[in-house]
Scaffold this motif. Structure first.
Motif, PDB file in Angstrom:
ATOM      1  N   ALA A   1       0.847  -1.201   0.000  1.00  0.00           N
ATOM      2  CA  ALA A   1       0.000   0.000   0.000  1.00  0.00           C
ATOM      3  C   ALA A   1       0.881   1.248   0.000  1.00  0.00           C
ATOM      4  O   ALA A   1       0.668   2.176  -0.793  1.00  0.00           O
ATOM      5  CB  ALA A   1      -0.921  -0.010   1.218  1.00  0.00           C
ATOM      6  N   ARG A   2       1.912   1.243   0.831  1.00  0.00           N
ATOM      7  CA  ARG A   2       2.771   2.437   0.934  1.00  0.00           C
ATOM      8  C   ARG A   2       3.553   2.668  -0.353  1.00  0.00           C
ATOM      9  O   ARG A   2       3.741   3.817  -0.768  1.00  0.00           O
ATOM     10  CB  ARG A   2       3.729   2.279   2.112  1.00  0.00           C
ATOM     11  N   GLN A   3       4.020   1.581  -0.944  1.00  0.00           N
ATOM     12  CA  GLN A   3       4.767   1.723  -2.201  1.00  0.00           C
ATOM     13  C   GLN A   3       3.836   2.233  -3.303  1.00  0.00           C
ATOM     14  O   GLN A   3       4.240   3.067  -4.114  1.00  0.00           O
ATOM     15  CB  GLN A   3       5.366   0.361  -2.594  1.00  0.00           C
ATOM     16  N   TYR A   4       2.602   1.766  -3.309  1.00  0.00           N
ATOM     17  CA  TYR A   4       1.627   2.255  -4.284  1.00  0.00           C
ATOM     18  C   TYR A   4       1.399   3.762  -4.102  1.00  0.00           C
ATOM     19  O   TYR A   4       1.414   4.523  -5.063  1.00  0.00           O
ATOM     20  CB  TYR A   4       0.321   1.469  -4.125  1.00  0.00           C
ATOM     21  N   TRP A   5       1.256   4.192  -2.882  1.00  0.00           N
ATOM     22  CA  TRP A   5       1.084   5.635  -2.624  1.00  0.00           C
ATOM     23  C   TRP A   5       2.311   6.406  -3.100  1.00  0.00           C
ATOM     24  O   TRP A   5       2.202   7.466  -3.702  1.00  0.00           O
ATOM     25  CB  TRP A   5       0.892   5.930  -1.122  1.00  0.00           C
ATOM     26  N   PHE A   6       3.486   5.836  -2.774  1.00  0.00           N
ATOM     27  CA  PHE A   6       4.721   6.563  -3.099  1.00  0.00           C
ATOM     28  C   PHE A   6       4.940   6.673  -4.601  1.00  0.00           C
ATOM     29  O   PHE A   6       5.220   7.761  -5.125  1.00  0.00           O
ATOM     30  CB  PHE A   6       5.935   5.894  -2.427  1.00  0.00           C
ATOM     31  N   LEU A   7       4.835   5.557  -5.319  1.00  0.00           N
ATOM     32  CA  LEU A   7       5.101   5.581  -6.764  1.00  0.00           C
ATOM     33  C   LEU A   7       4.078   6.442  -7.493  1.00  0.00           C
ATOM     34  O   LEU A   7       4.404   7.147  -8.446  1.00  0.00           O
ATOM     35  CB  LEU A   7       5.114   4.156  -7.326  1.00  0.00           C
ATOM     36  N   THR A   8       2.839   6.392  -7.044  1.00  0.00           N
ATOM     37  CA  THR A   8       1.787   7.239  -7.627  1.00  0.00           C
ATOM     38  C   THR A   8       2.206   8.703  -7.558  1.00  0.00           C
ATOM     39  O   THR A   8       2.176   9.437  -8.548  1.00  0.00           O
ATOM     40  CB  THR A   8       0.470   7.025  -6.842  1.00  0.00           C
ATOM     41  N   GLN A   9       2.642   9.094  -6.391  1.00  0.00           N
ATOM     42  CA  GLN A   9       3.042  10.486  -6.154  1.00  0.00           C
ATOM     43  C   GLN A   9       4.316  10.834  -6.923  1.00  0.00           C
ATOM     44  O   GLN A   9       4.402  11.889  -7.551  1.00  0.00           O
ATOM     45  CB  GLN A   9       3.240  10.632  -4.648  1.00  0.00           C
ATOM     46  N   LEU A  10       5.295   9.924  -6.919  1.00  0.00           N
ATOM     47  CA  LEU A  10       6.588  10.194  -7.560  1.00  0.00           C
ATOM     48  C   LEU A  10       6.418  10.477  -9.046  1.00  0.00           C
ATOM     49  O   LEU A  10       7.091  11.350  -9.596  1.00  0.00           O
ATOM     50  CB  LEU A  10       7.520   8.990  -7.362  1.00  0.00           C
ATOM     51  N   PHE A  11       5.520   9.744  -9.688  1.00  0.00           N
ATOM     52  CA  PHE A  11       5.388   9.886 -11.133  1.00  0.00           C
ATOM     53  C   PHE A  11       4.250  10.811 -11.548  1.00  0.00           C
ATOM     54  O   PHE A  11       3.789  10.757 -12.687  1.00  0.00           O
ATOM     55  CB  PHE A  11       5.335   8.506 -11.794  1.00  0.00           C
ATOM     56  N   GLY A  12       3.828  11.665 -10.648  1.00  0.00           N
ATOM     57  CA  GLY A  12       2.935  12.756 -11.028  1.00  0.00           C
ATOM     58  C   GLY A  12       1.463  12.545 -10.760  1.00  0.00           C
ATOM     59  O   GLY A  12       0.629  13.366 -11.160  1.00  0.00           O
ATOM     60  N   GLY A  13       1.119  11.452 -10.076  1.00  0.00           N
ATOM     61  CA  GLY A  13      -0.278  11.218  -9.702  1.00  0.00           C
ATOM     62  C   GLY A  13      -0.624  11.957  -8.416  1.00  0.00           C
ATOM     63  O   GLY A  13       0.166  12.786  -7.943  1.00  0.00           O
ATOM     64  N   PRO A  14      -1.802  11.635  -7.852  1.00  0.00           N
ATOM     65  CA  PRO A  14      -2.205  12.280  -6.594  1.00  0.00           C
ATOM     66  C   PRO A  14      -1.170  12.067  -5.486  1.00  0.00           C
ATOM     67  O   PRO A  14      -0.507  11.032  -5.457  1.00  0.00           O
ATOM     68  CB  PRO A  14      -3.520  11.571  -6.235  1.00  0.00           C
ATOM     69  N   ARG A  15      -1.065  13.029  -4.573  1.00  0.00           N
ATOM     70  CA  ARG A  15      -0.025  12.972  -3.538  1.00  0.00           C
ATOM     71  C   ARG A  15      -0.450  12.073  -2.371  1.00  0.00           C
ATOM     72  O   ARG A  15      -0.518  12.485  -1.212  1.00  0.00           O
ATOM     73  CB  ARG A  15       0.308  14.387  -3.083  1.00  0.00           C
ATOM     74  N   LEU A  16      -0.711  10.818  -2.721  1.00  0.00           N
ATOM     75  CA  LEU A  16      -1.262   9.869  -1.750  1.00  0.00           C
ATOM     76  C   LEU A  16      -0.310   9.611  -0.590  1.00  0.00           C
ATOM     77  O   LEU A  16      -0.737   9.477   0.556  1.00  0.00           O
ATOM     78  CB  LEU A  16      -1.572   8.530  -2.435  1.00  0.00           C
ATOM     79  N   TYR A  17       0.983   9.521  -0.890  1.00  0.00           N
ATOM     80  CA  TYR A  17       1.930   9.170   0.175  1.00  0.00           C
ATOM     81  C   TYR A  17       2.002  10.275   1.219  1.00  0.00           C
ATOM     82  O   TYR A  17       1.856  10.031   2.427  1.00  0.00           O
ATOM     83  CB  TYR A  17       3.330   8.871  -0.399  1.00  0.00           C
ATOM     84  N   THR A  18       2.232  11.492   0.755  1.00  0.00           N
ATOM     85  CA  THR A  18       2.380  12.606   1.700  1.00  0.00           C
ATOM     86  C   THR A  18       1.094  12.834   2.496  1.00  0.00           C
ATOM     87  O   THR A  18       1.145  13.126   3.689  1.00  0.00           O
ATOM     88  CB  THR A  18       2.817  13.867   0.929  1.00  0.00           C
ATOM     89  N   GLU A  19      -0.041  12.631   1.845  1.00  0.00           N
ATOM     90  CA  GLU A  19      -1.314  12.796   2.568  1.00  0.00           C
ATOM     91  C   GLU A  19      -1.423  11.814   3.731  1.00  0.00           C
ATOM     92  O   GLU A  19      -2.006  12.121   4.766  1.00  0.00           O
ATOM     93  CB  GLU A  19      -2.497  12.528   1.624  1.00  0.00           C
ATOM     94  N   ARG A  20      -0.878  10.609   3.536  1.00  0.00           N
ATOM     95  CA  ARG A  20      -1.067   9.560   4.543  1.00  0.00           C
ATOM     96  C   ARG A  20       0.115   9.382   5.492  1.00  0.00           C
ATOM     97  O   ARG A  20      -0.071   8.968   6.636  1.00  0.00           O
ATOM     98  CB  ARG A  20      -1.333   8.225   3.847  1.00  0.00           C
ATOM     99  N   ARG A  21       1.346   9.668   4.995  1.00  0.00           N
ATOM    100  CA  ARG A  21       2.543   9.348   5.782  1.00  0.00           C
ATOM    101  C   ARG A  21       3.414  10.567   6.055  1.00  0.00           C
ATOM    102  O   ARG A  21       4.445  10.437   6.711  1.00  0.00           O
ATOM    103  CB  ARG A  21       3.399   8.292   5.052  1.00  0.00           C
ATOM    104  N   GLY A  22       3.042  11.717   5.498  1.00  0.00           N
ATOM    105  CA  GLY A  22       3.880  12.909   5.696  1.00  0.00           C
ATOM    106  C   GLY A  22       5.052  12.904   4.731  1.00  0.00           C
ATOM    107  O   GLY A  22       5.030  12.222   3.711  1.00  0.00           O
ATOM    108  N   HIS A  23       6.085  13.670   5.064  1.00  0.00           N
ATOM    109  CA  HIS A  23       7.254  13.759   4.189  1.00  0.00           C
ATOM    110  C   HIS A  23       7.849  12.362   3.996  1.00  0.00           C
ATOM    111  O   HIS A  23       8.018  11.636   4.972  1.00  0.00           O
ATOM    112  CB  HIS A  23       8.289  14.699   4.818  1.00  0.00           C
ATOM    113  N   PRO A  24       8.195  11.983   2.752  1.00  0.00           N
ATOM    114  CA  PRO A  24       8.691  10.611   2.540  1.00  0.00           C
ATOM    115  C   PRO A  24       9.938  10.241   3.362  1.00  0.00           C
ATOM    116  O   PRO A  24       9.992   9.133   3.906  1.00  0.00           O
ATOM    117  CB  PRO A  24       8.994  10.557   1.038  1.00  0.00           C
TER     118      PRO A  24
END
Ligand code: HEM
Length: 130
Positions: A46-69
């Motif tokens: 789940a966390r990797q999905y959030w991170f990769l989504t955000q890294l490649f220009g999708g919604p900022r799912l990781y930062t919304e859920r986990r804060g600064h990477p």
């Protein structure tokens, strides 16, 4: 002019879900990487999905859920050598191929991920190891 992110160009959420599944299927089979991970992959997936989504220009799912990477700090509790980084990247390259991500996008993504993987290295390898 409209611009398209890499995230959108390769198919958005469904592509990233497939990629993450294919990636951890490989990590689970990798004798070097497997011991670093917990018995089940659900959370890290789940966390990797959030991170990769955000890294490649999708919604900022990781930062919304986990804060600064702070990814390097989050990886410090695992001893990561250059060999681990190479295995990680090989699993990712194979997962991208299985997911059907076109070669040009794959190269661009691997270049980005390659730099991040090397940045995660925090432990010297065995003597004579590249
Ligand atoms: C270089 C080799 C790498 C190894 C051996 C490695 C290993 C790990 C391990 C063991 C975990 C924690 C699993 C747990 O929750 O217990 C983790 C978490 C994570 N890794 Fe890596 N990793 C590597 C590279 C990368 C790279 C290149 C990225 C960026 C795409 C990445 C992104 C993440 C993310 C986003 C998490 C979850 C962090 C959190 O929110 O807690 N890792 N990794």
């Amino acid at each position: 002019m409209a611009t398209t992110t890499l995230y959108e160009a390769i198919g958005g959420a469904s592509t990233f879900r497939k990629l993450v599944d294919a990636f951890y299927d490989r990590v689970a089979q990798d004798e070097l990487l497997r011991p670093l991970f917990p018995p089940t992959f659900d959370e890290v997936k789940a966390r990797q999905y959030w991170f990769l989504t955000q890294l490649f220009g999708g919604p900022r799912l990781y930062t919304e859920r986990r804060g600064h990477p702070m990814l390097r700090a989050r990886h410090l509790r695992f001893p990561i050598t250059v060999r681990h980084a190479k295995h990680w990247l090989r699993c990712m390259a194979e997962a991208m191929e299985e997911t059907g991500i076109p070669p040009a996008a794959r190269d661009a993504m691997l270049e980005r991920l390659g730099a991040i993987a090397l940045h995660m290295v925090n432990t010297p390898g065995e003597e004579g190891e590249a």
